[in-house]
Design a protein around this motif. Structure first.
Motif, short mmCIF file in Angstrom:
data_model
loop_
_atom_site.label_atom_id
_atom_site.label_comp_id
_atom_site.label_asym_id
_atom_site.label_seq_id
_atom_site.Cartn_x
_atom_site.Cartn_y
_atom_site.Cartn_z
N ALA A 5 -33.10 -124.84 36.48
CA ALA A 5 -34.31 -125.02 35.67
C ALA A 5 -34.09 -126.31 34.88
N ILE A 6 -34.78 -127.37 35.28
CA ILE A 6 -34.59 -128.68 34.66
C ILE A 6 -35.86 -129.08 33.91
N TYR A 107 -33.73 -135.36 29.77
CA TYR A 107 -33.64 -134.24 30.71
C TYR A 107 -32.74 -133.18 30.08
N VAL A 108 -33.11 -131.91 30.27
CA VAL A 108 -32.31 -130.80 29.75
C VAL A 108 -32.13 -129.77 30.86
N LYS A 146 -34.83 -132.64 38.78
CA LYS A 146 -35.24 -133.73 37.90
C LYS A 146 -36.49 -134.46 38.40
N VAL A 147 -36.55 -134.72 39.69
CA VAL A 147 -37.67 -135.50 40.24
C VAL A 147 -38.99 -134.76 40.07
N ASN A 231 -31.09 -133.44 44.22
CA ASN A 231 -29.86 -132.82 43.73
C ASN A 231 -29.18 -133.66 42.66
N SER A 232 -29.88 -134.64 42.11
CA SER A 232 -29.24 -135.50 41.10
C SER A 232 -28.92 -134.68 39.85
N PRO A 233 -27.71 -134.85 39.32
CA PRO A 233 -27.25 -134.01 38.21
C PRO A 233 -27.73 -134.52 36.85
#
Length: 405
Positions: A5-6, A107-108, A146-147, A231-233
């Protein structure tokens, strides 16, 4: 494996919103923030100006012609930096880790928090808290990566929120323009349009091999993002994140001119590295070590910047405040910290397009021929600076001579 959950948060028209917070008379008015001269650049513009075709980065002269009734305000980077720090501290107090992508974007990772609070409710409560405590409008997007969250924030604007449940990412993205995908700039978008690919749904239905053939190495990433896959962290934000350089002299010195030239060379080298990495700094620290090994340092907070002409004076001013003993010095160092993502644009409220072009030209030369291929005459003999020892293809360096103001 539990889905992520981003949360993505983006302060709406940040510079404009700060100006309106400081002066309520600007509400609902067309606003341009940037350089006031005819060669100035639009750093930010209100939603009221966008229907006229105005966008950030545009010549201020052109923007004024498109919207003559717009109120033009010279930006104040220091003020915007203060509000960026304020919002950062609000987020820091509420979540265990977050990424500060730029001065106005965050971003969180809320994965797992639904067991305690309800992820969606927590995200929207955080937005309300930021609005209440900062007075600034902010939009948020919540999804499993994120995207998609970033795109959702864009669709929520202005000053709203959007939640994309797991499994609905492709459906959400399908009707949107491919221009909405992060990484799709104007050139890539033009290529896609020429292929008849204007909507993300069309891109979703295209074979990956075709997209890779047309867009090259970025094709796969763009195609996956169109499918809602990313999949970017989250890269945790820490104020201590920094870059630094030091010089230890072969012989201890009291030569102030030499010391300042070395410090200037370090500042220019570090600023170049910031611009290459699309970073801005908000803390400058100067360190000196005397011949008796006593070490002292001094730092100052500044408005976010990556510009030589702003960072060099700050470094030299700190040196003047610090070097009071007039004892031989064996080492001098410089550190830029409090780094965030961002472009040189924030520095340029008082600059012209000519200066922007100059920085871009200098950086292109350095990227091609090496960092030491172009430098100021006063720093020509400063040989110890990290990247400045890089080869420059056997070509003599270009020299920028000082011009007295």
């Amino acid at each position: 494996m539990k889905p992520q959950a981003i949360l993505h948060l983006d302060l709406d028209t940040f510079f404009v919103s700060v100006e309106r917070l400081l002066d309520n008379r600007l509400q609902q008015k067309p606003i341009l923030v940037g350089g006031l001269g005819d060669r100035g650049v639009v750093a930010a513009c209100s939603y009221e100006t966008r229907s006229y075709g105005i966008h950030s980065g545009m010549s201020m002269q052109v923007a004024r012609k498109l919207c003559p009734q717009a109120i033009v305000i010279k930006g104040n980077a220091s003020t915007y930096t203060q509000y960026s720090h304020l919002v950062t501290e609000i987020i820091r107090a509420e979540v265990p880790a977050f990424e500060k992508a730029s001065v106005d974007e965050f971003y969180v990772d809320l994965t797992g928090m639904d067991r305690f609070f309800g992820t969606q409710q927590f995200a929207f409560d955080l937005r309300k808290k930021i609005i209440a405590e900062s007075g600034l409008p902010i939009s948020v997007g919540l999804s499993q990566n994120k995207v998609v969250s970033k795109i959702a924030t864009g669709e929520a604007k202005p000053n709203n929120e959007r939640y994309i449940p797991q499994g609905t990412e492709k459906h959400f993205l399908a009707p949107l323009s491919t221009r909405k995908i992060p990484m799709v700039g104007q050139k890539t978008y033009t290529k896609l349009v020429q292929m008849g690919i204007q909507r993300i749904q069309t891109l979703q239905e295209m074979p990956l091999a075709v997209i890779e053939q047309v867009l090259g190495k970025n094709g796969k990433t763009i195609w996956l993002r169109a499918q809602g896959i990313d999949n970017s962290p989250i890269i945790p934000y820490h104020e201590r994140k920094s870059i630094s350089m030091e010089r230890t002299f072969n012989r201890d010195t009291i030569d102030v001119v030499r010391l300042k030239n070395s410090l200037q060379a370090m500042a220019e080298s570090l600023a170049y590295q910031l611009r290459n990495a699309q970073k801005l700094t908000s803390i400058v620290t100067v360190k000196i070590r005397y011949s008796d090994y006593q070490t002292q340092s001094k730092q100052t907070r500044i408005a976010y910047t990556s510009a030589d002409h702003l960072l060099v004076p700050q470094a030299l001013a700190l040196f003047d405040q610090l070097y009071q003993r007039r004892v031989l010095i064996r080492l001098i160092g410089l550190k830029f910290s409090g780094l965030v993502g961002g472009h040189h644009q924030i520095d340029l409220f008082d600059d012209s397009q000519k200066l922007i072009d100059l920085y871009q030209s200098i950086d292109k030369i350095k990227n091609r021929f090496g960092e030491r291929s172009i430098l100021k005459a006063s720093t020509l003999d400063s040989k110890s600076i990290g990247g400045m020892g890089n080869p420059f293809n056997g070509e003599p360096p270009m020299v920028l001579a000082h011009r007295k103001q």
